[in-house]
Write a protein that holds these residues in place. Structure first.
Motif, PDB file in Angstrom:
ATOM      1  N   ARG A   1      17.046   2.991   3.867  1.00  0.00           N
ATOM      2  CA  ARG A   1      18.440   3.061   3.463  1.00  0.00           C
ATOM      3  C   ARG A   1      19.303   3.410   4.667  1.00  0.00           C
ATOM      4  N   TYR A   2      20.487   2.817   4.686  1.00  0.00           N
ATOM      5  CA  TYR A   2      21.483   3.161   5.692  1.00  0.00           C
ATOM      6  C   TYR A   2      22.766   3.528   4.961  1.00  0.00           C
ATOM      7  N   ARG A   3      23.149   4.791   5.047  1.00  0.00           N
ATOM      8  CA  ARG A   3      24.327   5.285   4.329  1.00  0.00           C
ATOM      9  C   ARG A   3      24.276   4.898   2.856  1.00  0.00           C
ATOM     10  N   GLY A   4      23.088   4.985   2.286  1.00  0.00           N
ATOM     11  CA  GLY A   4      22.890   4.740   0.869  1.00  0.00           C
ATOM     12  C   GLY A   4      22.563   3.311   0.494  1.00  0.00           C
ATOM     13  N   THR A   5      22.706   2.359   1.410  1.00  0.00           N
ATOM     14  CA  THR A   5      22.447   0.949   1.087  1.00  0.00           C
ATOM     15  C   THR A   5      20.993   0.609   1.382  1.00  0.00           C
ATOM     16  N   PRO A   6      20.232   0.169   0.381  1.00  0.00           N
ATOM     17  CA  PRO A   6      18.810  -0.119   0.604  1.00  0.00           C
ATOM     18  C   PRO A   6      18.591  -1.425   1.353  1.00  0.00           C
ATOM     19  N   GLY A   7      17.443  -1.514   2.000  1.00  0.00           N
ATOM     20  CA  GLY A   7      17.100  -2.731   2.714  1.00  0.00           C
ATOM     21  C   GLY A   7      15.661  -2.707   3.180  1.00  0.00           C
ATOM     22  N   VAL A   8      15.331  -3.665   4.025  1.00  0.00           N
ATOM     23  CA  VAL A   8      13.982  -3.850   4.553  1.00  0.00           C
ATOM     24  C   VAL A   8      13.998  -3.601   6.054  1.00  0.00           C
ATOM     25  N   TRP A   9      12.985  -2.915   6.537  1.00  0.00           N
ATOM     26  CA  TRP A   9      12.765  -2.756   7.969  1.00  0.00           C
ATOM     27  C   TRP A   9      11.455  -3.441   8.319  1.00  0.00           C
ATOM     28  N   PHE A  10      11.515  -4.405   9.244  1.00  0.00           N
ATOM     29  CA  PHE A  10      10.340  -5.157   9.640  1.00  0.00           C
ATOM     30  C   PHE A  10       9.715  -4.545  10.894  1.00  0.00           C
ATOM     31  N   PHE A  11       8.431  -4.248  10.806  1.00  0.00           N
ATOM     32  CA  PHE A  11       7.695  -3.820  11.990  1.00  0.00           C
ATOM     33  C   PHE A  11       7.252  -5.026  12.811  1.00  0.00           C
ATOM     34  N   SER A  12       6.973  -6.132  12.144  1.00  0.00           N
ATOM     35  CA  SER A  12       6.595  -7.360  12.845  1.00  0.00           C
ATOM     36  C   SER A  12       6.783  -8.542  11.922  1.00  0.00           C
ATOM     37  N   LEU A  13       7.028  -9.702  12.542  1.00  0.00           N
ATOM     38  CA  LEU A  13       7.093 -10.972  11.829  1.00  0.00           C
ATOM     39  C   LEU A  13       6.368 -11.997  12.700  1.00  0.00           C
TER      40      LEU A  13
ATOM     41  N   LEU B   1      14.049   6.612   5.533  1.00  0.00           N
ATOM     42  CA  LEU B   1      12.946   5.965   4.828  1.00  0.00           C
ATOM     43  C   LEU B   1      13.192   6.041   3.326  1.00  0.00           C
ATOM     44  N   ASP B   2      13.113   4.899   2.656  1.00  0.00           N
ATOM     45  CA  ASP B   2      13.305   4.851   1.210  1.00  0.00           C
ATOM     46  C   ASP B   2      11.949   5.055   0.526  1.00  0.00           C
ATOM     47  N   THR B   3      11.943   5.786  -0.568  1.00  0.00           N
ATOM     48  CA  THR B   3      10.706   6.040  -1.305  1.00  0.00           C
ATOM     49  C   THR B   3      10.942   5.813  -2.800  1.00  0.00           C
TER      50      THR B   3
ATOM     51  N   TRP C   1       0.833  -1.194   0.000  1.00  0.00           N
ATOM     52  CA  TRP C   1       0.000   0.000   0.000  1.00  0.00           C
ATOM     53  C   TRP C   1       0.874   1.254   0.000  1.00  0.00           C
ATOM     54  N   PRO C   2       0.538   2.264  -0.802  1.00  0.00           N
ATOM     55  CA  PRO C   2       1.211   3.569  -0.667  1.00  0.00           C
ATOM     56  C   PRO C   2       0.700   4.263   0.586  1.00  0.00           C
ATOM     57  N   VAL C   3       1.617   4.742   1.409  1.00  0.00           N
ATOM     58  CA  VAL C   3       1.234   5.341   2.689  1.00  0.00           C
ATOM     59  C   VAL C   3       2.015   6.642   2.895  1.00  0.00           C
ATOM     60  N   PRO C   4       1.518   7.530   3.752  1.00  0.00           N
ATOM     61  CA  PRO C   4       2.263   8.756   4.058  1.00  0.00           C
ATOM     62  C   PRO C   4       3.616   8.440   4.684  1.00  0.00           C
ATOM     63  N   ALA C   5       4.616   9.211   4.343  1.00  0.00           N
ATOM     64  CA  ALA C   5       5.977   8.926   4.789  1.00  0.00           C
ATOM     65  C   ALA C   5       6.199   9.239   6.266  1.00  0.00           C
ATOM     66  N   ALA C   6       5.645  10.325   6.759  1.00  0.00           N
ATOM     67  CA  ALA C   6       5.966  10.780   8.118  1.00  0.00           C
ATOM     68  C   ALA C   6       5.653   9.748   9.195  1.00  0.00           C
ATOM     69  N   PRO C   7       4.465   9.109   9.199  1.00  0.00           N
ATOM     70  CA  PRO C   7       4.211   8.114  10.246  1.00  0.00           C
ATOM     71  C   PRO C   7       5.173   6.930  10.199  1.00  0.00           C
ATOM     72  N   LEU C   8       5.560   6.494   8.997  1.00  0.00           N
ATOM     73  CA  LEU C   8       6.515   5.396   8.889  1.00  0.00           C
ATOM     74  C   LEU C   8       7.883   5.811   9.407  1.00  0.00           C
ATOM     75  N   ALA C   9       8.337   6.978   8.980  1.00  0.00           N
ATOM     76  CA  ALA C   9       9.667   7.445   9.362  1.00  0.00           C
ATOM     77  C   ALA C   9       9.803   7.566  10.876  1.00  0.00           C
TER      78      ALA C   9
END
Length: 225
Positions: A71-83, A28-30, A11-19
């Motif tokens: 992204r961390y120092r330019g390297t993209p990745g995934v951030w998990f809120f839950s698994l 936050l990567d967009t 889903w496309p979502v607003p950036a501020a709440p995620l960040a």
């Protein structure tokens, strides 16, 4: 390990709440300025340490993750809120080794032809309730995503980020072939995977991709910086 019968629902979502929910060292990567949140149900199979046999209670289980992209120092990745997962041992092993927010859940899958009905209900005492009841199936042939497209940006991620209880940023590398994506349809009967985080998903239907399965290797966790 193998990740099988995945549905990528985004889903496309607003950036501020995620960040506001990320580790402070992450950006936050967009895609074209748009942030995305993904919910991914699947089956884990053949999980085992390298050069070791699969372990009972750990090698195969059902899983459901909620994620965004960073992204961390330019390297993209995934951030998990839950698994959420059905493996009691797997939940605790992942929390101890990768510091990932795994939770106990009761999950079931029913099949009718190519259609799967996936139902998950969190049973873990550490967070609020979370549940998903969804039917999904592929609707066309495999079509690997092209670099630069949204499909590729959402799915071709080869690093995960997490944090220790003390707040240190951790990352782990993953390796696999490009995702064999297929178009998909889904019927969502219940969706309550983000309320406990204070996030509301938009009412619009999600962007969907299905993947039959893929072999994955995960590297050991490392402290960032």
């Amino acid at each position: 390990m193998r990740w099988e019968e995945l549905l990528f629902a985004h889903w496309p979502v607003p950036a501020a709440p995620l960040a506001s929910l990320l580790h402070p060292d992450l950006e936050l990567d967009t895609y074209d300025g748009q942030a995305w949140l993904g919910i991914v149900p699947f089956r884990m199979a053949g999980t085992a340490p390298r050069l070791c046999p699969a372990l009972p209670g750990l090698s195969g289980f059902l899983e459901l993750n909620v994620r965004t992209y960073v992204r961390y120092r330019g390297t993209p990745g995934v951030w998990f809120f839950s698994l959420d997962a059905t493996s009691w041992l797997g939940v605790r092993a992942a929390r101890l080794t990768y510091y990932l927010p795994y939770f106990d859940a009761a999950i079931s899958v029913q099949r009718q032809g190519t259609r799967l009905r996936y139902h998950s209900r969190r049973t873990d005492w550490r967070t609020g309730p979370a549940s998903l009841d969804i039917e999904y199936e592929p609707t066309g042939p495999q079509r690997p995503s092209r670099p630069g497209t949204l499909d590729h940006w959402l799915t071709e991620r080869y690093r995960l980020y997490s944090q220790t209880p003390g707040g240190r940023l951790v990352y782990g590398e993953v390796r696999h072939e490009p995702w064999p994506l297929q178009p998909a349809v889904a019927a969502i009967h219940e969706l309550n995977m983000t309320d406990w985080m204070g996030l509301a998903l938009p009412p619009a239907p999600p962007l969907l991709h299905y993947a039959k399965g893929i072999a994955v290797r995960a590297g050991r966790p490392r402290f960032a910086g």
